[in-house]
Enzyme design. Structure first.
Site, PDB file in Angstrom:
ATOM      1  N   GLU A 130      97.043  23.904  44.155  1.00 33.55           N
ATOM      2  CA  GLU A 130      96.027  22.925  43.850  1.00 33.55           C
ATOM      3  C   GLU A 130      96.613  22.456  42.664  1.00 33.55           C
ATOM      4  OE1 GLU A 130      92.225  24.564  43.376  1.00 33.55           O
ATOM      5  OE2 GLU A 130      92.122  25.328  45.407  1.00 33.55           O
ATOM      6  N   GLU A 367     107.313  28.456  46.233  1.00 38.32           N
ATOM      7  CA  GLU A 367     107.375  29.869  46.849  1.00 38.32           C
ATOM      8  C   GLU A 367     107.587  30.937  45.609  1.00 38.32           C
ATOM      9  OE1 GLU A 367     108.468  30.701  50.635  1.00 38.32           O
ATOM     10  OE2 GLU A 367     107.902  28.702  51.357  1.00 38.32           O
TER      11      GLU A 367
HETATM   12  C1  LIG Z   1     108.462  20.397  47.414  1.00 38.06           C
HETATM   13  C2  LIG Z   1     107.480  21.335  47.441  1.00 38.06           C
HETATM   14  C3  LIG Z   1     106.835  21.883  48.330  1.00 38.06           C
HETATM   15  C4  LIG Z   1     105.692  22.744  48.089  1.00 38.06           C
HETATM   16  N1  LIG Z   1     105.239  23.301  49.470  1.00 38.06           N
HETATM   17  C5  LIG Z   1     103.988  24.084  49.410  1.00 38.06           C
HETATM   18  C6  LIG Z   1     103.185  24.430  50.301  1.00 38.06           C
HETATM   19  O1  LIG Z   1     103.619  24.308  51.393  1.00 38.06           O
HETATM   20  N2  LIG Z   1     101.941  25.088  50.126  1.00 38.06           N
HETATM   21  C7  LIG Z   1     101.655  25.473  48.996  1.00 38.06           C
HETATM   22  O2  LIG Z   1     100.740  26.018  48.917  1.00 38.06           O
HETATM   23  N3  LIG Z   1     102.366  25.030  47.982  1.00 38.06           N
HETATM   24  C8  LIG Z   1     103.482  24.524  48.056  1.00 38.06           C
HETATM   25  N4  LIG Z   1     104.272  23.946  46.947  1.00 38.06           N
HETATM   26  C9  LIG Z   1     103.691  24.327  45.530  1.00 38.06           C
HETATM   27  C10 LIG Z   1     104.657  25.308  44.788  1.00 38.06           C
HETATM   28  O3  LIG Z   1     104.523  26.643  45.308  1.00 38.06           O
HETATM   29  C11 LIG Z   1     104.429  25.288  43.359  1.00 38.06           C
HETATM   30  O4  LIG Z   1     104.617  23.969  42.857  1.00 38.06           O
HETATM   31  C12 LIG Z   1     104.870  26.327  42.571  1.00 38.06           C
HETATM   32  O5  LIG Z   1     104.042  27.578  42.923  1.00 38.06           O
HETATM   33  C13 LIG Z   1     104.607  26.028  40.961  1.00 38.06           C
HETATM   34  O6  LIG Z   1     103.405  25.777  40.691  1.00 38.06           O
HETATM   35  P1  LIG Z   1     103.079  24.389  39.749  1.00 38.06           P
HETATM   36  O7  LIG Z   1     103.868  23.169  40.467  1.00 38.06           O
HETATM   37  O8  LIG Z   1     101.604  24.347  39.848  1.00 38.06           O
HETATM   38  O9  LIG Z   1     103.589  24.845  38.386  1.00 38.06           O
HETATM   39  P2  LIG Z   1     102.973  25.721  37.117  1.00 38.06           P
HETATM   40  O10 LIG Z   1     102.274  26.940  37.801  1.00 38.06           O
HETATM   41  O11 LIG Z   1     101.890  24.693  36.463  1.00 38.06           O
HETATM   42  O12 LIG Z   1     104.295  26.262  36.253  1.00 38.06           O
HETATM   43  C14 LIG Z   1     104.884  25.194  35.555  1.00 38.06           C
HETATM   44  C15 LIG Z   1     105.866  25.921  34.600  1.00 38.06           C
HETATM   45  O13 LIG Z   1     105.617  27.034  34.095  1.00 38.06           O
HETATM   46  C16 LIG Z   1     106.016  28.059  34.387  1.00 38.06           C
HETATM   47  N5  LIG Z   1     105.077  29.135  34.136  1.00 38.06           N
HETATM   48  C17 LIG Z   1     103.776  29.219  34.694  1.00 38.06           C
HETATM   49  N6  LIG Z   1     103.168  30.263  34.487  1.00 38.06           N
HETATM   50  C18 LIG Z   1     103.822  31.148  33.614  1.00 38.06           C
HETATM   51  C19 LIG Z   1     103.949  32.493  33.032  1.00 38.06           C
HETATM   52  N7  LIG Z   1     102.818  33.221  32.977  1.00 38.06           N
HETATM   53  N8  LIG Z   1     104.855  32.805  32.197  1.00 38.06           N
HETATM   54  C20 LIG Z   1     106.047  32.001  32.149  1.00 38.06           C
HETATM   55  N9  LIG Z   1     106.197  30.799  32.831  1.00 38.06           N
HETATM   56  C21 LIG Z   1     105.133  30.420  33.611  1.00 38.06           C
HETATM   57  C22 LIG Z   1     106.364  27.896  35.721  1.00 38.06           C
HETATM   58  O14 LIG Z   1     107.468  28.710  36.117  1.00 38.06           O
HETATM   59  C23 LIG Z   1     106.690  26.514  35.726  1.00 38.06           C
HETATM   60  O15 LIG Z   1     108.213  26.521  34.980  1.00 38.06           O
HETATM   61  C24 LIG Z   1     105.515  23.167  46.999  1.00 38.06           C
HETATM   62  C25 LIG Z   1     105.777  22.651  45.941  1.00 38.06           C
HETATM   63  C26 LIG Z   1     107.158  21.621  45.993  1.00 38.06           C
HETATM   64  C27 LIG Z   1     107.614  21.085  44.837  1.00 38.06           C
END
Ligand SMILES: Cc1cc2nc3c(=O)[nH]c(=O)nc-3n(C[C@H](O)[C@H](O)[C@H](O)COP(=O)(O)OP(=O)(O)OC[C@H]3O[C@@H](n4cnc5c(N)ncnc54)[C@H](O)[C@@H]3O)c2cc1C
Length: 393
Positions: A130, A367
């Site tokens: 989300e 993932e």
């Molecule tokens: C092309 C694409 C396809 C995708 N496909 C799917 C799908 O089919 N279904 C689905 O549900 N999702 C999907 N995703 C979502 C994807 O799994 C998320 O983007 C990913 O899990 C990261 O979440 P976020 O983007 O909210 O980043 P955030 O969680 O906001 O993280 C931002 C940054 O902070 C870092 N970070 C976060 N928390 C911590 C912590 N505690 N300690 C250290 N660093 C931290 C992260 O590693 C990252 O570098 C997809 C994403 C993309 C880009």
């Protein structure tokens, strides 16, 4: 220790290798051309034609159990197949597979969702992320409220692969807000199979990659109680199981890409002459090739060790996180080096290197980001759940 492939593994691997070389690689120039014109690399008909061809040779449902008409191949075999497919950027997957958690469906759901997904007549998407909850997936805010024999779903999902073409969403929503507030997401989140006709909408999200994900919007979307997959309140475990599967398959695909890229780098280095000599003779270039080869070999064994543990029902989570992390970090270093070896040509759209560069970048994000894999690996070690000596002890 026997690190050789069985005859069956070799035969399957070789069949896929031949398929990739004969059927997919010749399509590469056309795929690049189409993508540069803003179209999908292949039309759905083209993909189906190739899938049918493979099916006639028995390649259908490589991960699908035989009782559902698939090949039911194990994890090592799947990793070998993904590696071969990864050697080309032509966007192709064999037909006949379904999201692993759809096998948890009851008989009625299997008829409506699992069977048609395997046959390719319906398409799914997996929707947990989300706008406010990605890595922190336990923090989802989408809700499903019971109303008689129905549930009413409200919320926004983002970055959902295939979300713009899916017929149904495997969507996760909070069904017990009290437990959710207490942080008990293992009991507060349920998984729903929500048809597009139920009223959710999607919008594509442009990305630097060639196939974009979509955002999904649920506004008072009503689904029947029978749309819950598995048990009410137990959706989070299903979500983790879905995500867990890609942890060795995604780096397996990247492994194939890296092999091909380094081969391209070596070809170019042998042929490109500067200051009177092929650049392959220069130590700076040789070190890039050597480092890449070592990283590829390490990735191969991390992927295969993780897959082997899956096949042997050993707790593979640490090995899979290691494979995913190593794959993400090093595939990106390797494609960068190969681009560097090609100089200015590497930066152009004449060659597919920049395409791979954009595609492989995603491996560090979806993932489970690199940081989340490191978190898992460190936590497993610090808690004593696993040892730095690995699974051999
Ligand atoms: C092309 C694409 C396809 C995708 N496909 C799917 C799908 O089919 N279904 C689905 O549900 N999702 C999907 N995703 C979502 C994807 O799994 C998320 O983007 C990913 O899990 C990261 O979440 P976020 O983007 O909210 O980043 P955030 O969680 O906001 O993280 C931002 C940054 O902070 C870092 N970070 C976060 N928390 C911590 C912590 N505690 N300690 C250290 N660093 C931290 C992260 O590693 C990252 O570098 C997809 C994403 C993309 C880009």
């Amino acid at each position: 220790m026997d690190l050789t492939l069985t005859d069956e593994e070799r035969q399957v691997r070789d069949w896929v290798r031949t398929f990739v070389t004969r059927e997919l690689m010749p399509l590469e120039p056309r795929v690049l051309e189409r993508e540069r014109n803003g179209e999908r690399g292949m039309t759905p008909d083209q993909v189906r034609g190739l899938q049918d061809k493979a099916r006639r040779s028995g390649f259908f449902g490589i991960q699908t159990p035989e009782e559902y008409g698939g090949m039911g191949l194990g994890a090592v075999m799947n990793a070998l197949i993904e590696t071969e497919l990864g050697r080309t950027f032509v966007p192709f997957a064999f037909a006949g597979d379904a999201d692993n958690i759809l096998f948890e469906a009851n008989e009625e759901q299997k008829d409506s969702y699992l069977g048609p997904t395997i046959e390719g007549t319906r398409r799914s998407c997996f929707a947990i992320t989300e706008p406010g909850a990605g890595s922190d997936a336990r923090n989802i805010r989408t809700t499903a409220v019971r109303d008689g024999e129905e549930w009413v779903i409200n919320g926004e999902k983002t970055f959902i692969t295939g979300g713009d073409v899916a017929d149904f969403a495997i969507v996760f929503a909070v069904t017990d807000p009290d437990k959710h507030r207490e942080g008990r997401s293992d009991e507060s989140v349920s998984c729903f199979l929500a048809d597009r006709e139920a009223g959710w909408t999607s919008a594509p999200i442009p990305t630097m990659g060639e196939w974009g994900p979509a955002s999904l919007s649920f506004q008072d979307v009503r689904v029947p109680h029978s749309a819950i997959l598995g048990d009410e309140g137990r959706g989070f475990e299903l979500a983790m199981r879905w995500i867990g599967k890609g942890r060795y398959l995604l780096p397996a695909r990247a492994l194939g890409a890296c092999e091909r890229l380094v081969e391209m780098g070596m070809d170019h280095a042998r042929n490109r002459v500067t200051f009177g000599e092929p650049i392959a003779n220069r130590q700076a270039i040789q070190w890039m090739i050597a480092d890449s080869a070592v990283e590829i070999e390490a990735l191969r064994w991390l992927v295969l060790a993780a897959a082997w543990q899956v096949d042997h029902a050993i707790d593979s989570r640490q090995a899979e996180s290691m494979a995913k992390l190593h794959g993400g970090v090093h595939a990106n270093q390797i494609v960068d080096r190969v681009l560097q070896i090609h100089g200015g040509m590497g930066y152009t759209r004449e060659l597919p290197i920049e395409r791979w560069y954009r595609e492989l970048r995603l491996l560090r994000i979806y993932e489970g980001t690199d940081e989340m894999q490191r978190r898992t690996i460190a936590r497993n070690l610090l808690s004593g759940h696993v040892s730095v000596r690995g699974h051999l002890g």
